[in-house]
Design a protein around this motif. Structure first.
Motif, mmCIF file in Angstrom:
data_model
loop_
_atom_site.group_PDB
_atom_site.id
_atom_site.type_symbol
_atom_site.label_atom_id
_atom_site.label_comp_id
_atom_site.label_asym_id
_atom_site.label_seq_id
_atom_site.Cartn_x
_atom_site.Cartn_y
_atom_site.Cartn_z
ATOM 1 N N VAL A 1 0.714 -1.157 -0.166
ATOM 2 C CA VAL A 1 0.091 -0.179 -0.063
ATOM 3 C C VAL A 1 0.828 1.285 -0.167
ATOM 4 C CG1 VAL A 1 -1.710 1.250 1.369
ATOM 5 C CG2 VAL A 1 -1.712 -1.348 1.345
ATOM 6 N N VAL A 2 0.655 2.116 -0.829
ATOM 7 C CA VAL A 2 1.522 3.381 -0.875
ATOM 8 C C VAL A 2 0.362 4.583 -1.017
ATOM 9 C CG1 VAL A 2 2.984 4.911 -2.213
ATOM 10 C CG2 VAL A 2 3.272 2.168 -2.160
ATOM 11 N N ALA A 3 0.425 5.544 0.164
ATOM 12 C CA ALA A 3 -0.307 6.780 0.058
ATOM 13 C C ALA A 3 0.611 7.914 -0.462
ATOM 14 C CB ALA A 3 -0.931 7.173 1.435
ATOM 15 N N SER A 4 0.182 8.456 -1.662
ATOM 16 C CA SER A 4 0.974 9.282 -2.154
ATOM 17 C C SER A 4 0.726 10.898 -1.761
ATOM 18 C CB SER A 4 0.923 9.394 -3.885
ATOM 19 O OG SER A 4 1.566 10.548 -4.142
ATOM 20 N N GLN A 5 1.584 11.794 -1.686
ATOM 21 C CA GLN A 5 1.483 13.158 -1.375
ATOM 22 C C GLN A 5 1.604 13.846 -2.418
ATOM 23 O OE1 GLN A 5 3.996 14.261 1.742
ATOM 24 N NE2 GLN A 5 3.357 12.485 3.085
ATOM 25 N N VAL A 6 1.380 13.530 -3.658
ATOM 26 C CA VAL A 6 1.725 14.482 -5.112
ATOM 27 C C VAL A 6 0.884 15.630 -5.060
ATOM 28 C CG1 VAL A 6 1.376 14.445 -7.430
ATOM 29 C CG2 VAL A 6 2.650 12.867 -6.343
ATOM 30 N N ALA A 7 -0.457 15.557 -4.779
ATOM 31 C CA ALA A 7 -1.425 16.673 -4.778
ATOM 32 C C ALA A 7 -0.954 17.712 -3.686
ATOM 33 C CB ALA A 7 -2.915 15.756 -4.278
ATOM 34 N N VAL A 8 -0.463 17.196 -2.640
ATOM 35 C CA VAL A 8 -0.187 18.162 -1.418
ATOM 36 C C VAL A 8 1.017 19.106 -2.090
ATOM 37 C CG1 VAL A 8 0.825 18.196 0.959
ATOM 38 C CG2 VAL A 8 -0.824 16.665 0.237
ATOM 39 N N HIS A 9 2.077 18.415 -2.641
ATOM 40 C CA HIS A 9 3.250 19.258 -2.941
ATOM 41 C C HIS A 9 3.306 19.783 -4.295
ATOM 42 C CE1 HIS A 9 5.150 17.559 0.551
ATOM 43 N NE2 HIS A 9 4.506 16.389 0.335
#
Length: 335
Positions: free
Chosen positions: A28-36
């Motif tokens: 499972v991977v939770a990405s933070q792309v939208a945050v940064h």
């Protein structure tokens, strides 16, 4: 042995359950792309806060998807460094607490060592010895790999990593963050011969890299030709990618020949680049060298690769102590 892997070195919160260092039961991977994305790069403070929010749900999801009870986990492996200190501390502290609460051993894992071991999650892993090109946003290096634990450095970047160059060029072109995927897709629409950039550090007698110059070359081109349209952007992306890919391909194939290796591996986030995958597979195949590249979801930061290293180290009787700490810079010094 069932190992819970945890990864939080940068802007992905990840957890995975891996059996015997080979079978991925869950990842499972939770990405933070939208945050940064609005900032054009990773903001460390925001990354740390998001890890705190995500770590428990991500681990719970990984254990649930694996179909195992938390009590069935034999050990925990967690990224110790290099990376962003605040981000690393979230995963590292959680791993300590989880291991302590379940009375199981745990081990801190080097992020680079984990990337190199990611190829062993594929159905047809390389035979030892082989050479590995580790290419990501923070690292570009070549290693001679003689076992799961023994990595002999052959070359590294003298300035910027290839992935960083992709992100900076994408930012220059107004394409947003992260830049690797968008440059790769745009390059496929352009003509790499229309705008030819100098191949940086292509000397085949050594295995170091340098990508600061090509970033400057793209900047100078844009200063002379400002506000490029979509077609020109595609040509710039194609010319840039062709130069970077040629350097990476030439050096890893030459490294394999220098070490008389019949196998090579390409790992790290930039290993997901389709242009790079095609070029290395084609040219290495022509040289009689077998290429091993992880699946796309195992190229970026993930916890399954961390669990692989954890399995081998825990099986050898190693473990970390509660006073161990994280580290931000490369500490991995292979023998």
């Amino acid at each position: 042995m069932i190992v819970l892997g945890i990864e939080s070195s940068c802007d992905e919160t990840a957890a995975a359950v891996v059996r015997d260092g080979r079978q991925v039961c869950s990842s499972v991977v939770a990405s933070q792309v939208a945050v940064h994305h609005p900032y054009g790069g990773v903001v460390p403070e925001l990354a740390s806060r998001k890890h705190i929010e995500a770590i428990v749900p991500v681990v719970d999801q990984a254990i649930g998807e694996a179909g195992v009870d938390a009590g069935a986990i034999d050990g925990v492996a967690v990224t110790q460094g290099p990376g962003l200190i605040g981000s690393l501390l979230v995963g590292f502290s959680f791993a300590k607490g989880f291991a302590y609460g379940h009375r199981i051993p745990w081990i801190g894992v080097d992020h680079l060592e984990a990337h190199i071991n990611s190829v062993f999650l594929e159905a047809d892993p390389p035979s030892f010895p082989f050479v590995a090109l580790l290419v990501s946003g923070g690292h570009t290096s070549i290693y001679h790999v003689t076992s799961h634990r023994d990595f002999h450095p052959m070359g590294q970047t003298r300035d910027d990593a290839a992935g960083e160059a992709y992100d900076k060029v994408a930012k220059m072109l107004g394409l947003g963050y992260p830049g690797g995927g968008v440059i790769d897709r745009l390059a496929a629409q352009g003509d790499p011969t229309r705008i030819a950039f100098t191949r940086p550090f292509l000397d085949r007698k050594q295995f170091d890299f340098s990508f600061s110059g090509i970033k400057s070359a793209v900047m100078r081109h844009l200063q002379l030709h400002p506000d490029p349209g979509p077609e020109d952007q595609a040509h710039i992306a194609a010319g840039f990618q062709a130069a970077v890919v040629e350097v990476l391909t030439e050096k890893i194939i030459h490294a394999a020949k220098a070490k008389d290796c019949a196998h090579l591996a390409v790992v790290g986030g930039v290993a997901a680049n389709q242009g790079l995958r095609r070029a290395i597979t084609r040219d290495a195949g022509a040289a009689g060298i077998q290429v091993h590249i992880p699946a796309i979801d195992l190229c970026g930061d993930n916890a399954a690769m961390v669990a692989v290293v954890g399995y081998h180290r825990l099986a050898a009787g190693e473990h970390s102590g509660m006073d161990d700490d994280v580290y931000s810079r490369i500490k991995f010094r292979p023998a």
